[in-house]
Design a protein around this motif. Structure first.
Motif, short mmCIF file in Angstrom:
data_model
loop_
_atom_site.label_atom_id
_atom_site.label_comp_id
_atom_site.label_asym_id
_atom_site.label_seq_id
_atom_site.Cartn_x
_atom_site.Cartn_y
_atom_site.Cartn_z
N ASP A 76 0.83 -1.21 0.00
CA ASP A 76 0.00 0.00 0.00
C ASP A 76 0.87 1.26 0.00
O ASP A 76 0.97 1.98 1.00
CB ASP A 76 -0.96 0.01 1.20
CG ASP A 76 -1.89 -1.18 1.21
OD1 ASP A 76 -2.35 -1.57 0.12
OD2 ASP A 76 -2.16 -1.73 2.29
N PRO A 77 1.52 1.55 -1.12
CA PRO A 77 2.42 2.72 -1.20
C PRO A 77 1.66 4.04 -1.13
O PRO A 77 0.55 4.17 -1.65
CB PRO A 77 3.10 2.55 -2.56
CG PRO A 77 2.14 1.74 -3.36
CD PRO A 77 1.47 0.81 -2.40
N THR A 78 2.28 5.02 -0.48
CA THR A 78 1.80 6.39 -0.44
C THR A 78 3.00 7.30 -0.73
O THR A 78 4.14 6.83 -0.74
CB THR A 78 1.22 6.75 0.94
OG1 THR A 78 2.29 6.95 1.87
CG2 THR A 78 0.29 5.66 1.46
N PRO A 79 2.79 8.59 -0.96
CA PRO A 79 3.91 9.49 -1.22
C PRO A 79 4.91 9.60 -0.06
O PRO A 79 6.03 10.06 -0.27
CB PRO A 79 3.23 10.83 -1.48
CG PRO A 79 1.87 10.48 -1.98
CD PRO A 79 1.48 9.26 -1.20
N THR A 80 4.53 9.18 1.13
CA THR A 80 5.44 9.28 2.28
C THR A 80 5.95 7.93 2.77
O THR A 80 6.72 7.86 3.71
CB THR A 80 4.73 9.98 3.46
OG1 THR A 80 3.54 9.26 3.80
CG2 THR A 80 4.37 11.41 3.09
N GLY A 81 5.53 6.85 2.14
CA GLY A 81 5.98 5.52 2.55
C GLY A 81 4.86 4.51 2.40
O GLY A 81 3.76 4.84 1.96
N TYR A 82 5.14 3.28 2.80
CA TYR A 82 4.12 2.24 2.74
C TYR A 82 3.23 2.31 3.98
O TYR A 82 3.72 2.46 5.10
CB TYR A 82 4.76 0.86 2.65
CG TYR A 82 5.38 0.58 1.29
CD1 TYR A 82 4.62 0.11 0.24
CD2 TYR A 82 6.74 0.81 1.07
CE1 TYR A 82 5.19 -0.13 -1.01
CE2 TYR A 82 7.31 0.57 -0.17
CZ TYR A 82 6.53 0.09 -1.20
OH TYR A 82 7.09 -0.14 -2.44
N SER A 83 1.93 2.19 3.78
CA SER A 83 1.00 2.28 4.90
C SER A 83 0.76 0.93 5.56
O SER A 83 0.16 0.85 6.63
CB SER A 83 -0.34 2.88 4.45
OG SER A 83 -0.94 2.06 3.46
N SER A 84 1.23 -0.14 4.93
CA SER A 84 1.06 -1.48 5.50
C SER A 84 2.41 -2.16 5.59
O SER A 84 3.16 -2.21 4.62
CB SER A 84 0.11 -2.32 4.63
OG SER A 84 0.06 -3.66 5.07
N GLN A 85 2.72 -2.67 6.79
CA GLN A 85 3.97 -3.40 6.99
C GLN A 85 3.70 -4.62 7.85
O GLN A 85 3.05 -4.53 8.89
CB GLN A 85 5.03 -2.53 7.65
CG GLN A 85 6.36 -3.26 7.85
CD GLN A 85 7.42 -2.37 8.48
OE1 GLN A 85 7.18 -1.19 8.73
NE2 GLN A 85 8.59 -2.92 8.76
N LEU A 86 4.20 -5.76 7.42
CA LEU A 86 3.99 -7.02 8.12
C LEU A 86 5.32 -7.74 8.22
O LEU A 86 6.09 -7.77 7.25
CB LEU A 86 2.97 -7.88 7.35
CG LEU A 86 2.69 -9.29 7.88
CD1 LEU A 86 1.99 -9.22 9.23
CD2 LEU A 86 1.84 -10.07 6.88
N ILE A 87 5.61 -8.33 9.38
CA ILE A 87 6.83 -9.10 9.57
C ILE A 87 6.44 -10.57 9.75
O ILE A 87 5.65 -10.91 10.63
CB ILE A 87 7.63 -8.61 10.79
CG1 ILE A 87 8.08 -7.16 10.57
CG2 ILE A 87 8.84 -9.50 11.03
CD1 ILE A 87 8.83 -6.56 11.75
N LEU A 88 7.00 -11.43 8.90
CA LEU A 88 6.73 -12.86 8.97
C LEU A 88 8.00 -13.61 9.34
O LEU A 88 9.09 -13.31 8.83
CB LEU A 88 6.22 -13.37 7.62
CG LEU A 88 4.92 -12.75 7.10
CD1 LEU A 88 4.58 -13.32 5.72
CD2 LEU A 88 3.78 -13.01 8.08
#
Length: 205
Positions: A167-179
């Motif tokens: 979910d990219p935005t102009p300021t960074g990714y809005s979704s981050q998941l660690i597996l």
């Protein structure tokens, strides 16, 4: 003090001394021209990140093995549906030409005979991090997000996990998941592909 190249149109080999505060932001065209003229040391791998020429770190055995396992795994499942490029340039804009460890892009090899893939050609970018985790997760993530790369993975070798950015935005990714290594992950563009994280990591020491 730092050495900075200036006035590329007149003389790409001219070197001047400038304050570090007076940074020169190189374009992709200037970057390529410096390489053509031998100004950049061909024995040193570099990439252009937001107008700055960055030296790439040497790759240890765990990095090499992880990338090979990853590329083999994805290629076996992907077939000819898309193209896998490893450690090759992608052009994001006029000031950034990074060389991610792996990128899944549209089309076939000859589609990029005249130019490197652009952001619109990319399904997924992956970086393998052993000594570069901070840069990959705090610098390159924003670079890729600003270019609307829809999905970005960072394989954290030391911690044996994968960070998934979406979910990219102009300021960074809005979704981050660690597996962790007990999980599997599928690219958004290819949900039929399943990558078991443990299978792409070298054996634990």
């Amino acid at each position: 003090m730092s050495k900075t190249l200036t006035n590329l149109d007149d003389s790409l080999s001219q070197v001047v001394i400038e304050s570090p505060a007076n940074l020169k932001y190189w374009t992709v065209q200037e970057y390529h021209r410096m390489s053509d003229l031998g100004i950049l040391d061909p024995s040193q791998r570099t990439e252009l990140i937001a107008g700055q020429i960055v030296l790439m770190t040497s790759k240890g055995t765990p990095h090499v093995i992880t990338l090979q396992l990853l590329a083999t795994n994805i290629q076996a499942q992907l077939g000819t549906t898309a193209l896998i490029r490893t450690q090759d340039p992608i052009r994001l804009d006029n000031f950034s030409e990074p060389e991610p460890d792996l990128a899944i892009v549209k089309g076939s090899i000859l589609d990029y005979a005249q130019a490197h893939p652009g952001a619109e050609d990319i399904y997924l970018v992956i970086e393998v991090a052993d000594s570069t985790l901070k840069q990959d997760c705090e610098v390159k993530d924003k670079l890729y997000a600003r270019s609307s790369i829809v999905e970005y993975w960072v394989i954290d070798i030391k911690n044996r996990q994968v960070q998934i950015f979406r979910d990219p935005t102009p300021t960074g990714y809005s979704s981050q998941l660690i597996l962790t290594e007990t999980h599997s992950v599928s690219p958004l563009a290819f949900p039929e592909i399943s990558v078991a994280i443990e299978s792409i990591l070298p054996p634990a020491q």
